[in-house]
Structures are given as structure tokens and as C-alpha cells.
Write a protein that holds these residues in place. Sequence first.
Motif, short mmCIF file in Angstrom:
data_model
loop_
_atom_site.label_atom_id
_atom_site.label_comp_id
_atom_site.label_asym_id
_atom_site.label_seq_id
_atom_site.Cartn_x
_atom_site.Cartn_y
_atom_site.Cartn_z
N LEU A 19 3.95 15.53 -12.95
CA LEU A 19 3.01 14.60 -12.34
C LEU A 19 1.60 14.81 -12.89
CD1 LEU A 19 2.37 12.49 -10.05
CD2 LEU A 19 1.85 14.47 -8.61
N ASN A 20 0.91 13.73 -13.18
CA ASN A 20 -0.50 13.81 -13.59
C ASN A 20 -1.41 13.59 -12.39
OD1 ASN A 20 0.03 14.25 -16.35
ND2 ASN A 20 0.36 12.06 -16.67
N GLN A 21 -1.20 12.46 -11.71
CA GLN A 21 -2.09 12.15 -10.58
C GLN A 21 -1.49 11.05 -9.72
OE1 GLN A 21 -6.81 11.82 -10.42
NE2 GLN A 21 -5.95 9.96 -11.26
N ILE A 22 -1.77 11.11 -8.42
CA ILE A 22 -1.47 10.03 -7.49
C ILE A 22 -2.79 9.57 -6.89
CG2 ILE A 22 -0.24 9.34 -5.39
CD1 ILE A 22 1.74 11.58 -5.90
N ARG A 23 -3.01 8.26 -6.87
CA ARG A 23 -4.25 7.71 -6.32
C ARG A 23 -3.90 6.76 -5.17
NH1 ARG A 23 -8.56 7.90 -10.15
NH2 ARG A 23 -9.46 6.04 -9.23
N PHE A 24 -4.50 7.00 -4.00
CA PHE A 24 -4.33 6.13 -2.84
C PHE A 24 -5.60 5.30 -2.68
CE2 PHE A 24 -1.61 9.78 -2.09
CZ PHE A 24 -0.44 9.22 -1.60
N GLY A 25 -5.43 4.00 -2.39
CA GLY A 25 -6.59 3.13 -2.23
C GLY A 25 -6.36 2.04 -1.20
N ARG A 26 -7.38 1.19 -1.05
CA ARG A 26 -7.37 0.10 -0.06
C ARG A 26 -7.15 0.65 1.34
NH1 ARG A 26 -3.27 -4.33 -1.75
NH2 ARG A 26 -4.18 -5.37 0.08
N GLY A 27 -8.01 1.60 1.71
CA GLY A 27 -7.90 2.20 3.03
C GLY A 27 -8.16 1.19 4.15
N THR A 28 -7.47 1.33 5.25
CA THR A 28 -7.58 0.39 6.37
C THR A 28 -8.32 0.97 7.56
OG1 THR A 28 -5.43 1.12 7.23
CG2 THR A 28 -5.45 -0.76 5.71
#
Length: 400
Positions: A19-28
Motif C-alpha cells: 500500500l502507498n496511501q489511502i485518502r478519505f475525503g468529502r467529510g460530512t
Amino acid sequence: MNCREELEELWELFLDETLNQIRFGRGTLPEKAVKAKARPVLLHNRLMFQLEEYVGNQVFHKNLSREEAVSCFMTLLENQFRQCEIQSDKGWAQVLVSKKGTITIKKKLAKPSREADLANQWKESAKEGIRLLHNRPKAYVLEEGKPVPFLIDLGVMTKEGKVIRSRYDKFRQINRFLELIEDILPQLSKERENTIIDFGCGKSYLTFAMYYYLKEQKGYPIRIIGLDLKQDVIRHCNELSKQYGFEKLVFFHGDIASYEGVSRVDMVVTLHACDTATDYALAKAISWGAKVILSVPCCQHEWNRQIENEFMKPILDYGLLKERMAALFTDGIRAEILENMGYRTQILEFIDMEHTPKNILIRAIKQGKRKDNIRQIQEILDFWNVKPTLAELVLEPEKP
């Protein structure tokens, strides 16, 4: 197969050392993290996953086992974020969550032969005791081994794309800057030309890198203007810009405080502008209503000259402590003033302290809603008996 099972299969596939990276976005949930990142780390010879969550102006870290990571990431997508992007040596995947909770998963895997080669490489690395966190080659935005013309001419790379050893710190700095640019991409338009101004651009390592990344790699319609007081540097940068065919990258000789060359600016960058030059750049950015401000301040002399407090005098008598306190308070007040002007502001580490003590970056995103903090700002200024330039330039006195 239901959505939860599909997600579990996704974690089963990607949560490993490749794994290189996981990005989480569009927080609610505004009161919680607005975004988050995760990457693999090796702690005490055990593979873990480090989660980095951005909550307001703060960043929080926690290390998770594989099982904990699966549970945590599932919860984040169920309750907090609507988007997740996974980058791995095995391939790429994206998870989208609709307002109704419907999950859509897209993925593209690397060729099997490539994946097998990578797996073998990691097995050999483990045998040799290579530590994952610090010794694994970092996935830079501008990759080493791929020649970049402007980096070659600026003396950072050889013609073969190898980073010159004595310039490695500069290479890391450029990539760190581009990572910060990557985070603000949603603020830039792909439908119209974005105007970006770099005040005090100097030799323009980062200006060229910003143009190359945004225009050549990401395809954003941009115009970048570099401004500096050194005429020979400006002349050289314009020559290089023409040489590379960077038609929308131009450099001018001029002063930050008096520049009036444009009426609308989308992003303002000011890196190591000395003392109050940073304040004039921030004031300009505010007056233009720039969506994004990236500022690395330098030489905060103004507060150091003015700061005075009888109660704190025993501490201020130590010159080194006074200098450092003045620098930190200067940037803290700048951040609060930007908040008052309607910007969501973060103070981040630009590069490691070991490379330079001037490692604070102020990142501000225009949000519209102004923070009601004039009274608190004024109380702090009164406590230290200072009148900083940025406050004088942009703040309106509090009404009785």
C-alpha cells in the motif's frame, strides 16, 4: 455480494506492505475530521497502518493493526466520509458513497507479473530487515529516475533523472510543496483559467514545480505570475520559462506591497518573504479574495522589536527564547487574522526541522464565514504591546 462484503474484499486486497496511501475525503461531519490519510508503517517489526486525521487546525495520528484498520476504515466510510481513494503497488481503487449510503467501487489492478515482482521484492526486503517506514523509497510527486527538464537546469537532477546528492533536501522540499498543492486541488477550477501569484519567487524552484505539476501533469488551466525584486533572477527565470514552453508562466520585477498587475487572483503563494513582506502579501491575497493562500514566513523581526510585557520580562530577557516566541506568536496571529477574514486556516510543518528552522507553512482556504475573534486578537496584541502590520492593514477596529 453486498456492499460491505465488497469493501471487506477491497481491504483484504490492499491492506498490506504494498500500500502507498489511502485518502478519505468529502467529510460530512464538520465537527470531526474534514479529511484523513492512511499509510503503512513498520513499528517494532510489525506492519501497522498510520491514520492521519485533520480536525480543524489540528492533525491527529494513530497507529492501527490490520484488523483495527479494517474496522476503522469501514466506520469512516459508513459515518463520516463519502469518498476514499486507494493507491498501491497492486493498483488503484476508489470508493464513492452517495447521500443515501449507496457504495460504488472502482478499481484497476496492476499487471499480475508486476505484482508478483513487487511481492518478491518485499519478501527480500523483509529478509534483509529493511524498515518499512523510514527506509522504503518514498513515493514522491516528482519521481526520482524520471528526468524533469527544469530540475536538471536548476541543478537538482542529472540528465538521467538522478537527484544530485547535495540537492536532495531541495528535491524533498519541492515534493513536500507539491503534496500541499495536491490537497487544495478541489479549490481550483478546471473550467476557467486560474491566476496564481508567487510573491518573492527567487530562483523559482517551487514556481516551476507548481506550474509543471498543475499544468503539465494535472491539466489545470492556469496562469502563474512570479514576482521578485532581483532583476537578474527574473530575467533568468523568464528565459527558462520560454525554453520549456511554459507559455502561462511569467516573471516580473516588482514589490509585493505595490503590485497592481491583476484584478483577480485565485491562489497566492509567498515562500520565505522576509518579515513584513509576508504581511503585505497576505493583505493582497485577502483584498483579491484569493481562494487559497500558501505562505512560509521568514525572519519575523517586527514582533521581536515590539514585544514587551512586564510580567513575562524574565523570560523575554533570554534573547533566543524571545526571538522564537515572537516568531510563533507572529504566525499565530496571522492565522487568526485570516480566520477573521473568512479563511479556514492551518499551520503545518513544511519540511523537517533538521533541514531548516523556518519550517512553518500557513495554509488558508477561503470559506466565506468570518470568525468572530476580533476581541481575542486585540487582547493578545495588548498583552504583548505589539501592532503587527497585517492587523493594521486589514482589521477593522472593534465597535464598542
